[in-house]
Motif scaffolding. Sequence first.
Motif, mmCIF file in Angstrom:
data_model
loop_
_atom_site.group_PDB
_atom_site.id
_atom_site.type_symbol
_atom_site.label_atom_id
_atom_site.label_comp_id
_atom_site.label_asym_id
_atom_site.label_seq_id
_atom_site.Cartn_x
_atom_site.Cartn_y
_atom_site.Cartn_z
ATOM 1 N N HIS A 10 -7.419 -7.900 0.935
ATOM 2 C CA HIS A 10 -6.259 -7.314 0.254
ATOM 3 C C HIS A 10 -5.993 -7.928 -1.130
ATOM 4 C CE1 HIS A 10 -2.080 -5.587 0.442
ATOM 5 N NE2 HIS A 10 -1.774 -6.675 -0.236
ATOM 6 N N ASP A 36 -7.635 -2.512 -0.610
ATOM 7 C CA ASP A 36 -8.421 -3.295 0.345
ATOM 8 C C ASP A 36 -9.904 -3.080 0.057
ATOM 9 O OD1 ASP A 36 -6.188 -4.204 1.788
ATOM 10 O OD2 ASP A 36 -6.199 -2.432 3.081
ATOM 11 N N HIS A 80 0.839 -1.208 0.000
ATOM 12 C CA HIS A 80 0.000 0.000 0.000
ATOM 13 C C HIS A 80 0.872 1.256 0.000
ATOM 14 C CE1 HIS A 80 -4.009 -1.745 0.563
ATOM 15 N NE2 HIS A 80 -3.466 -2.612 1.407
HETATM 16 ZN ZN LIG Z 1 -4.202 -4.368 2.086
#
Ligand SMILES: [Zn+2]
Length: 139
Positions: free
Chosen positions: A133, A92, A85
């Motif tokens: 994720h 997500d 990220h």
């Molecule tokens: Zn994530």
Amino acid sequence: MVTSAQALKKYGEPSLEKNMTVWDVPTELEIGVIPKKIYCNKDLVKPLEQAFKNLIERNFVKELKTWDGCFNIRKKRGLASMSLHSWGIAIDVNAAWNGLGKTPVLSAGFVKCFTDDGFDWGGTWKNRPDGMHFQLSRI
Ligand SMILES: [Zn+2]
């Protein structure tokens, strides 16, 4: 699977703006909770656009209940290495129902909308599944 070391080598420090873009999501893809704009790595745009198209075409867009973000400079939760990220190459979704270390509840068809077009899914990680994720499968 892409590692944080590979991401660092390719993109440099996570804070570098040159890697990033504000993706103005095409209007026809703004269905349900798909965001209107996403601040992300330039390399994420094409695969994510295709994944959103897949969700719509394959009728899984209703299963996308929450968009829980992309760019966020931080370490992997509980670990020393940086999360992908940090470079804006992971997203997500449906976080409330797919917590870290919990059994993911996303359907196989939903997951495939992403894994067919350039994403790895955290839900398959053996030690600590991360069902919310998705990250680029190659950079
Ligand atoms: Zn994530």
